[in-house]
Enzyme design. Structure first.
Site, PDB file in Angstrom:
ATOM      1  N   ASP A  14       0.828  -1.200   0.000  1.00 16.79           N
ATOM      2  CA  ASP A  14       0.000   0.000   0.000  1.00 16.79           C
ATOM      3  C   ASP A  14       0.869   1.260   0.000  1.00 16.79           C
ATOM      4  O   ASP A  14       1.960   1.250   0.571  1.00 16.79           O
ATOM      5  CB  ASP A  14      -0.911  -0.035   1.239  1.00 16.79           C
ATOM      6  N   GLY A  15       0.331   2.305  -0.619  1.00 18.28           N
ATOM      7  CA  GLY A  15       0.990   3.614  -0.542  1.00 18.28           C
ATOM      8  C   GLY A  15       1.575   4.121  -1.848  1.00 18.28           C
ATOM      9  O   GLY A  15       2.213   5.177  -1.871  1.00 18.28           O
ATOM     10  N   GLY A  17       0.005   5.396  -4.409  1.00 16.04           N
ATOM     11  CA  GLY A  17      -0.655   6.642  -4.817  1.00 16.04           C
ATOM     12  C   GLY A  17      -0.098   7.827  -4.043  1.00 16.04           C
ATOM     13  O   GLY A  17       0.231   8.871  -4.625  1.00 16.04           O
ATOM     14  N   TRP A  19       2.777   8.005  -2.543  1.00 13.05           N
ATOM     15  CA  TRP A  19       4.193   8.192  -2.927  1.00 13.05           C
ATOM     16  C   TRP A  19       4.271   9.107  -4.148  1.00 13.05           C
ATOM     17  O   TRP A  19       5.082  10.028  -4.212  1.00 13.05           O
ATOM     18  CB  TRP A  19       4.795   6.827  -3.245  1.00 13.05           C
ATOM     19  N   ARG A  27      -0.662   8.938 -10.278  1.00 14.02           N
ATOM     20  CA  ARG A  27      -0.681   7.704  -9.480  1.00 14.02           C
ATOM     21  C   ARG A  27       0.042   6.567 -10.197  1.00 14.02           C
ATOM     22  O   ARG A  27       0.670   5.714  -9.571  1.00 14.02           O
ATOM     23  CB  ARG A  27      -2.132   7.286  -9.190  1.00 14.02           C
ATOM     24  N   GLU A  61     -11.854  -5.052  -4.720  1.00 13.58           N
ATOM     25  CA  GLU A  61     -12.369  -3.695  -4.480  1.00 13.58           C
ATOM     26  C   GLU A  61     -11.634  -2.665  -5.343  1.00 13.58           C
ATOM     27  O   GLU A  61     -12.217  -1.665  -5.758  1.00 13.58           O
ATOM     28  CB  GLU A  61     -12.216  -3.328  -2.987  1.00 13.58           C
ATOM     29  N   ASN A  62     -10.352  -2.914  -5.625  1.00 17.39           N
ATOM     30  CA  ASN A  62      -9.587  -1.974  -6.461  1.00 17.39           C
ATOM     31  C   ASN A  62     -10.166  -1.856  -7.866  1.00 17.39           C
ATOM     32  O   ASN A  62      -9.894  -0.901  -8.589  1.00 17.39           O
ATOM     33  CB  ASN A  62      -8.112  -2.409  -6.614  1.00 17.39           C
ATOM     34  N   ARG A  65     -11.630   1.339  -9.242  1.00 15.69           N
ATOM     35  CA  ARG A  65     -10.795   2.533  -9.490  1.00 15.69           C
ATOM     36  C   ARG A  65     -11.003   3.024 -10.918  1.00 15.69           C
ATOM     37  O   ARG A  65     -11.476   2.282 -11.777  1.00 15.69           O
ATOM     38  CB  ARG A  65      -9.319   2.185  -9.264  1.00 15.69           C
ATOM     39  N   ARG A 174       2.124  -5.071   6.065  1.00 16.71           N
ATOM     40  CA  ARG A 174       1.370  -4.068   5.316  1.00 16.71           C
ATOM     41  C   ARG A 174       2.156  -2.772   5.347  1.00 16.71           C
ATOM     42  O   ARG A 174       2.495  -2.271   6.425  1.00 16.71           O
ATOM     43  CB  ARG A 174      -0.022  -3.834   5.908  1.00 16.71           C
ATOM     44  N   ARG A 180      -4.907  -2.552   8.814  1.00 16.50           N
ATOM     45  CA  ARG A 180      -5.987  -3.504   8.513  1.00 16.50           C
ATOM     46  C   ARG A 180      -5.523  -4.499   7.444  1.00 16.50           C
ATOM     47  O   ARG A 180      -4.523  -4.278   6.767  1.00 16.50           O
ATOM     48  CB  ARG A 180      -7.253  -2.775   8.070  1.00 16.50           C
TER      49      ARG A 180
END
Ligand code: FPP
Length: 226
Positions: A14-15, A17, A19, A27, A61-62, A65, A174, A180
């Site tokens: 994660d991260g 975007g 960054w 992104r 879920e992505n 986007r 994570r 989470r």
């Protein structure tokens, strides 16, 4: 004594975007930096003795986007599975994908199928990509497969999951600061050690991975026993 190394590790990457945003970049630049980071981390994890590395590349879920971001990710998958993954499978490693990849462009699916089919019989390292993966969907799929088979043991049920031939993660990392699991390996992580890092994935370098492995080696795993 040498540090205890987790045989099976999962990373929620994660991260990307954030960054990119910090650098005033799109992104997609964050995802590309993430892909470059994967290349080094895989080799490093392997050198440290990790046997299975599962990377969360795209959650179900992505998929909601923006189209443009998804297309950018698919291009990275295209590049990775056509250019980089074959080298890996040529070096005694197996590459595997879990999730419903029917959403991917046909050529990407083909590259994935090619790479996965080159897996050596006795791989000494297995890299697993979770793509359009969601743990709840995986469990429901397994439950549907199980329906009508009578009473199953946990072991039988686990064989119906995408991860049937992948050991449960000993350690889940994570990056990106959130605390989470976001629908990642929920069944499989029952006894996983969890490690959360504030570092954004493109910055999560070999040294950061070593810190996570060090922390793991200090954990006392009791699996419910005293
Ligand atoms: C989450 O960061 C990351 C993703 C949704 C994609 C992960 C993909 C890669 C690291 C590269 C893919 C390449 C291959 C070969 C698998 P985010 O975009 O949600 O970050 P943010 O929380 O900062 O917005």
């Amino acid at each position: 004594m040498a540090d205890k190394v987790p045989a099976s590790v999962g990373i929620i990457m994660d991260g990307n975007g954030r960054w990119a945003k910090r650098r005033l970049l799109p992104r997609s630049a964050g995802h590309e930096a993430g892909m470059k980071r994967i290349l080094g981390l895989v080799e490093h994890a392997r050198a440290r003795g990790v046997k299975y590395l599962t990377l969360y590349a795209l959650s179900t879920e992505n998929l909601s986007r923006p189209r443009e971001e998804l297309e950018g990710l698919y291009s990275l998958f295209r590049k990775y599975f056509a250019q980089y993954a074959p080298r890996l499978s040529g070096s005694g490693a197996a590459v595997k994908v879990i999730g419903d990849i029917s959403v991917l462009p046909r050529d990407v699916r083909q590259s994935i199928a090619d790479v996965c089919s080159q897996a050596p019989v006795q791989a000494e390292f297995t890299l697993v990509f979770a793509i359009n993966y969601g743990s709840r969907a995986e469990i429901v799929r397994a439950a549907n497969l199980a329906a009508g088979r009578g009473s199953l043991t946990e072991r039988d049920f686990a064989q119906l999951l995408y991860t049937a031939d992948v050991p449960d993660p000993d350690l889940i990392i994570r990056t990106g600061g959130e605390l989470r699991l976001s629908n990642f390996l929920l069944w499989q992580s029952a006894y996983a050690e969890l490690y959360f890092s504030k570092v954004l994935f493109p910055d999560f370098d070999d040294r950061r991975l070593d810190e996570a492995l060090k922390e793991y080696s200090r954990r006392n795993r009791r699996f419910g026993r005293v």
